[in-house]
Design an enzyme around this catalytic site. Structure first.
Site, mmCIF file in Angstrom:
data_model
loop_
_atom_site.group_PDB
_atom_site.id
_atom_site.type_symbol
_atom_site.label_atom_id
_atom_site.label_comp_id
_atom_site.label_asym_id
_atom_site.label_seq_id
_atom_site.Cartn_x
_atom_site.Cartn_y
_atom_site.Cartn_z
ATOM 1 N N ASP A 162 -5.726 -7.800 14.667
ATOM 2 C CA ASP A 162 -5.247 -9.130 15.036
ATOM 3 C C ASP A 162 -5.898 -9.627 16.320
ATOM 4 O O ASP A 162 -6.333 -10.775 16.417
ATOM 5 C CB ASP A 162 -3.727 -9.120 15.171
ATOM 6 C CG ASP A 162 -3.213 -7.915 15.961
ATOM 7 O OD1 ASP A 162 -4.027 -7.152 16.511
ATOM 8 O OD2 ASP A 162 -1.977 -7.740 16.020
ATOM 9 N N ASP B 76 0.824 -1.215 0.000
ATOM 10 C CA ASP B 76 0.000 0.000 0.000
ATOM 11 C C ASP B 76 0.856 1.263 0.000
ATOM 12 O O ASP B 76 0.375 2.344 0.359
ATOM 13 C CB ASP B 76 -0.911 0.022 1.234
ATOM 14 C CG ASP B 76 -2.139 -0.864 1.080
ATOM 15 O OD1 ASP B 76 -2.339 -1.404 -0.017
ATOM 16 O OD2 ASP B 76 -2.893 -1.012 2.067
#
Length: 510
Positions: free
Chosen positions: A239, A91
């Site tokens: 996460d 990205d």
């Protein structure tokens, strides 16, 4: 004595008791590690035959110093080439993309199936990149590594055997440290992370409680990600969020302390502060999201209680500020009896907190480095001062986490540091130059120290231990950050937050 005095004393008492409870929890974790985990034999399963297909995902954003090394390390993993895919989720908005393209081309020339994936926008940040990559991944297992991680070549072969058990949804390896000896800051961080992995993960797994994927250096069963609802971008700790959803869905997590992937620790105080604030805000966001679900879930009370301590651990920072302010203010307005009680309470709490941290980190230091553990134990006061020094920023992050305002994902810059490489990063790009937080911390530290010291010398108040610890921490962290900022180079790349739009359209080099 005014009505304010009893209220302040009650507030001080409440904050002291809650902080003492968190300290006691750490002592219990250390005790359970020594009695139940440290001597527990482990017999890792052999890799299955045939080996499962694995996709290695490398989410990157502006990592010019470590991108090529990360891609090369993924390509060097020992695994059959027809069962391995390397997926670089890039990205970036700077020249990192050129480094990645070159590294991917080298892997492909060496016979590794590698793809370079670019999106049209950074929607969802890391969670969005991982979710986007998952739709294109070919593996039944998904290994994830951040850009600064350098996994050993046998990483996959040593861990995939755990998935022979169909109930296992994720295997987390231990983090090791490439630059633990860069400074006292990195040495303190190394001890903190060693305790998190060895003691916290070890005990939670042994007791059948929930543990978490740490965002990197782990392998997921693709089915577990999809069954849990996939990656969500509504917290800054995607996460942690996915970990709890997957375990609530019935998947079991495994922690392997014998397998380590080394990575770079933040060498800048400002970078460390930003990293900790992201973890604090995301942890509280996950707690707000998942604790009601956990409370209603048909799981044991032991699991629920450990999840509560785990997900709310960052609340200790605002509690420390409350304790410092209430103690300092109560010392001024309370009568002699209350002042004596405050002095006794502060002294007892500080003594207990120091002892609790000493036990917790001492057990971790001995487990990780038996030869040097007494020397590493000397880092406990440094950890206390660091914790107090970032308490204000952490408290603001906790408040943002309790609210519902979206904030951008701020990455931790990496410079490819190793060993005691303490100065090579001083002129690097990605340096964090904003010194406003450091100035505020210095002002708070000087003001708190002046008020507390002046009151004591004038015999108007009792010394407030937490206030002094916070004052020293603010002065140390703020001063250190400003000193490091003097060596910062002019910004030559986009900021860490970055724009949502990328400079190139979505493409996949395959």
């Amino acid at each position: 004595m005014t009505v304010l005095a009893p209220a302040l004393v009650a507030l001080h008492l409440a904050a002291s008791l809650v902080l003492a409870a968190y300290g006691l929890h750490r002592v219990l974790l250390a005790w359970r590690y020594v009695t139940h985990v440290s001597h527990r034999p482990r017999h890792p399963p052999h890799p299955p035959d045939p080996l499962p297909s694995v996709t290695v995902q490398l989410p990157l954003y502006n990592e010019r110093y470590v991108a090529e090394r990360a891609v090369a390390a993924a390509g060097a993993l020992e695994y059959p080439r027809n069962r391995l895919e390397v997926q670089v989720l890039d990205d970036s908005t700077d020249d990192t993309t050129e480094h990645v393209a070159r590294a991917v081309a080298q892997l492909r020339a060496a016979g590794v199936r590698a793809v370079h994936v670019r999106r049209q926008c950074r929607a969802g940040y890391k969670a969005g990149a991982l979710a986007h990559g998952l739709t294109r991944a070919s593996g039944t297992l998904i290994a994830i590594f951040d850009a600064d991680f350098v996994p050993p070549s046998d990483f996959l072969l040593r861990l995939v055997g755990e998935f022979c058990d169909p109930s296992v949804g994720m295997v987390q390896a231990r983090w090791d440290h490439l630059n633990a000896d860069t400074s006292i800051l990195t040495r303190a961080q190394a001890l903190q992370l060693d305790a998190h992995f060895a003691v916290e993960h070890g005990v939670r797994e042994a007791r059948g409680c929930y543990l978490n994927f740490n965002g990197t250096a782990g392998i997921w069963r693709r089915e577990a990600i999809e069954a849990a609802g996939g990656w969500h971008a509504d917290t800054l700790t995607e996460d942690l969020d996915l970990s709890y959803r997957a375990q609530l869905a019935g998947w079991r997590f495994v922690y392997r302390d014998d397998v380590a992937a080394p990575a770079e620790l933040p060498a800048e105080v400002t970078a460390y502060r930003i990293q900790q604030q992201r973890w604090a805000q995301g942890g509280v966001q996950t707690a707000r999201k998942m604790l009601p679900v956990l409370w209603r879930a048909p799981i044991g009370w032991r699991v629920k209680c450990e999840a509560f301590w785990h997900l709310t651990a960052h609340l200790t920072y605002p509690l420390l500020l409350v304790l410092a302010v209430a103690g300092l203010a109560a010392g001024w307005v309370a009568g002699p009896l209350y002042r004596e009680w405050l002095l006794l309470a502060d002294g007892g709490l500080l003594g207990f907190a120091t002892a609790a941290l000493g036990v917790f980190y001492g057990v971790a230091a001995r487990a990780r480095d038996p030869a040097r553990w007494p020397r590493r134990l000397a880092l406990v006061p440094v950890i206390m001062i660091l914790g107090a020094g970032i308490a204000l920023g952490q408290s603001l992050a906790v408040l943002r986490g309790l609210g519902r305002r979206d904030t951008p994902f701020q990455r931790t810059p990496k410079y490819r540091l190793r060993g005691d490489d303490s100065r090579s990063w001083h002129g690097a790009a990605y340096r964090l130059r904003d010194g406003r937080a450091a100035v505020v911390e210095l002002a708070l530290g000087a003001g708190t120290l002046a008020v507390a010291s002046g009151a004591i010398f004038a015999r108007l108040a009792v010394p407030s231990g937490p206030a002094f610890i916070c004052a020293v921490g603010w002065l140390a962290v703020g001063g250190w950050a400003l000193l490091q900022r003097r060596g910062a180079a002019p910004p030559r790349v986009h900021s860490a937050v970055g724009p949502q739009s990328l400079s190139a359209p979505e493409r996949e080099v395959a």
